[in-house]
Design an enzyme around this catalytic site. Structure first.
Site, short mmCIF file in Angstrom:
data_model
loop_
_atom_site.label_atom_id
_atom_site.label_comp_id
_atom_site.label_asym_id
_atom_site.label_seq_id
_atom_site.Cartn_x
_atom_site.Cartn_y
_atom_site.Cartn_z
N TYR A 138 1.99 -25.44 -16.31
CA TYR A 138 2.55 -25.96 -17.41
C TYR A 138 3.57 -24.60 -17.20
CZ TYR A 138 1.74 -30.73 -18.88
OH TYR A 138 1.51 -31.83 -19.36
N LYS A 188 -12.08 -28.02 -11.95
CA LYS A 188 -11.58 -29.03 -10.15
C LYS A 188 -11.88 -27.44 -8.79
CE LYS A 188 -10.83 -32.20 -7.85
NZ LYS A 188 -11.42 -33.05 -7.04
N ASP A 221 -12.38 -35.25 -11.78
CA ASP A 221 -12.35 -36.76 -11.25
C ASP A 221 -13.94 -36.97 -11.70
OD1 ASP A 221 -13.85 -35.26 -9.30
OD2 ASP A 221 -13.39 -36.11 -7.73
N ASP A 245 -3.80 -32.68 -20.80
CA ASP A 245 -2.43 -33.66 -20.88
C ASP A 245 -3.18 -35.07 -20.64
OD1 ASP A 245 -0.28 -35.26 -21.21
OD2 ASP A 245 0.17 -34.70 -19.25
N ASP A 249 -4.31 -38.48 -22.34
CA ASP A 249 -3.87 -39.91 -23.56
C ASP A 249 -5.54 -41.18 -22.90
OD1 ASP A 249 -1.45 -39.37 -23.17
OD2 ASP A 249 -0.89 -40.38 -22.00
#
Ligand code: NAD
Ligand code: IPM
Ligand code: MN
Length: 358
Positions: A138, A188, A221, A245, A249
């Site tokens: 970001y 990752k 993942d 983020d 969710d």
């Protein structure tokens, strides 16, 4: 009597609808506690303001907010204003401008909360996601070259500074140490060969100072899969801005829905005010219908009370949220009920006052 000055930024869509209920609860808490109170100052910033004034917030908006003890934010973004402008010039500007580098997002299945997973007990979903909140994916670094030409190229650069990476990872280790919980880093490194290899290295380096903390590392993942299949693997989670983020969710989906997920944007040093918000957006599909679930906004009030050192009151607010869900006769449609937003807020306030169910 201690008075807390709260800057209220209701924002767009359902933001104002759900914040009204959180404010109702804060007033109730102050009335019951008797030894502290809240003074609210509302700022009209958001997409409507942008359409009228050509700006999402005042030029000196951050200076105005700086003198407050905390910021209570609803949601930002609405059709008619490009999201990267509305969010970049208000929500992300506050998070970055006030160095709120820790985003604390509980993913906890409260008593009475709906859960789409089969054969799951409440104890299995009980984590705190510590999301890096100031840089990473970001950071806003990049370029847009040869716009509109066949050779067009866009660059979006992740920025992972040593300072920024170490401080969020250290914060998570400290939390794991003081709570006696395991710490899981989600990254990752197999594909993001600079940023995430660095992240993994810093996670190990800082970990040497915390030999008492039990740790795990997952690729994002696989972690997403385990959030659904075996959420009990996770207690304290630390991850980057973008992964945090997305994962929260997903976390909301397994722990009661978007209407119940809260987050605190914290500047741990207290140089700047911290900001409390539901993690959902402005929900244009239900805005104005008075059916938005205010429980996420109310949970963020509980986080604000914790932040001010009133953990006992924070717990009471959470318990009241649980009671309203267990009673199950005053819930918004996303939780299977027919109640209005304000009725849920009223019920939470009534539970706090000790009123039994009708
Ligand atoms: P959203 O979170 O607004 O909505 C996703 C879905 O969840 C919708 O179906 C919505 O009705 C439902 N939902 C969300 N909150 C709810 C609540 N309290 N009660 C009941 N249902 C609820 O995400 P989106 O649709 O992707 O985004 C809409 C706008 O909000 C966009 O402009 C986006 O950029 C912005 N946004 C802002 C924030 C923020 O301010 N923190 C967060 C996410 C998205
Ligand atoms: C959130 C939101 C924001 C984010 C957006 C609206 C910029 O999705 O708070 O989760 O990605 O941080
Ligand atoms: Mn989000």
């Amino acid at each position: 009597m201690k008075q807390y000055k709260i800057a209220v930024v209701p924002g767009d869509g359902i933001g104002p609808e759900v914040l009204a209920e959180g404010i109702k609860v804060l007033h109730k808490i102050a009335q019951l506690a008797g030894d502290f109170s809240f003074e609210f100052t509302t700022f009209p910033w958001g997409c409507q303001y942008y359409l009228e004034q050509g700006k999402m917030m005042d030029e000196d908006g951050l200076q105005k907010l700086k003198k407050f003890d905390a910021i209570y934010l609803g949601a930002v973004g609405y059709p008619g204003v490009p999201d990267h402008i509305s969010l970049g010039e208000l929500l992300l500007k506050i998070r970055k401008g006030f160095d709120q580098y820790v985003n604390i997002r509980p993913v906890k299945l409260l008593n009475g909360a709906p859960c789409p997973l089969k054969n799951i007990s409440r104890e299995q979903i009980d984590m705190i996601v510590i999301r890096e909140n100031s840089e990473g994916e970001y950071a806003g670094a990049g370029d847009w070259l040869f716009k509109g030409k066949p050779e067009e190229v866009v660059l979006q650069t992740g920025v992972f500074s040593r300072k920024g990476t170490e401080r969020i990872i250290r914060y998570a280790y400290e939390l794991a140490r003081t709570t006696g919980k395991t710490l899981t880093s989600i990254s990752k490194g197999n594909a993001l060969i600079y940023s995430m290899v660095f992240w993994d290295q810093v996670f190990k380096e800082v970990g040497q100072e915390y030999p008492d903390v039990k740790t795990n590392s997952y690729l994002v993942d696989a972690a997403s899969m385990f959030f659904v299949k075996e959420p009990e693997r996770f207690q304290i989670v630390v991850t980057s801005n973008l992964f945090g983020d997305i994962l929260t969710d997903l976390g909301a989906a397994i722990a009661g829905g978007m209407g119940l997920a809260a987050g605190a944007n914290v500047n741990p040093e207290g140089v700047y005010p911290s900001m409390f918000e539901p993690i959902h957006g402005s929900a244009p599909d239900i805005a104005g219908k008075e059916i938005a679930n205010p429980l996420a906004a109310i949970w963020s009030v509980s986080q604000m009370l914790d932040h001010f050192g009133y953990e006992a009151w924070g717990k009471k607010v959470l318990a009241a949220i649980e009671q309203v869900m267990v009673e199950a006769n005053c819930l918004t449609p996303d939780m299977g009920g027919t109640a209005k937003t304000s009725e849920v807020g009223d019920r939470v306030a009534a539970i706090l006052s000790g009123q039994s169910s009708k």
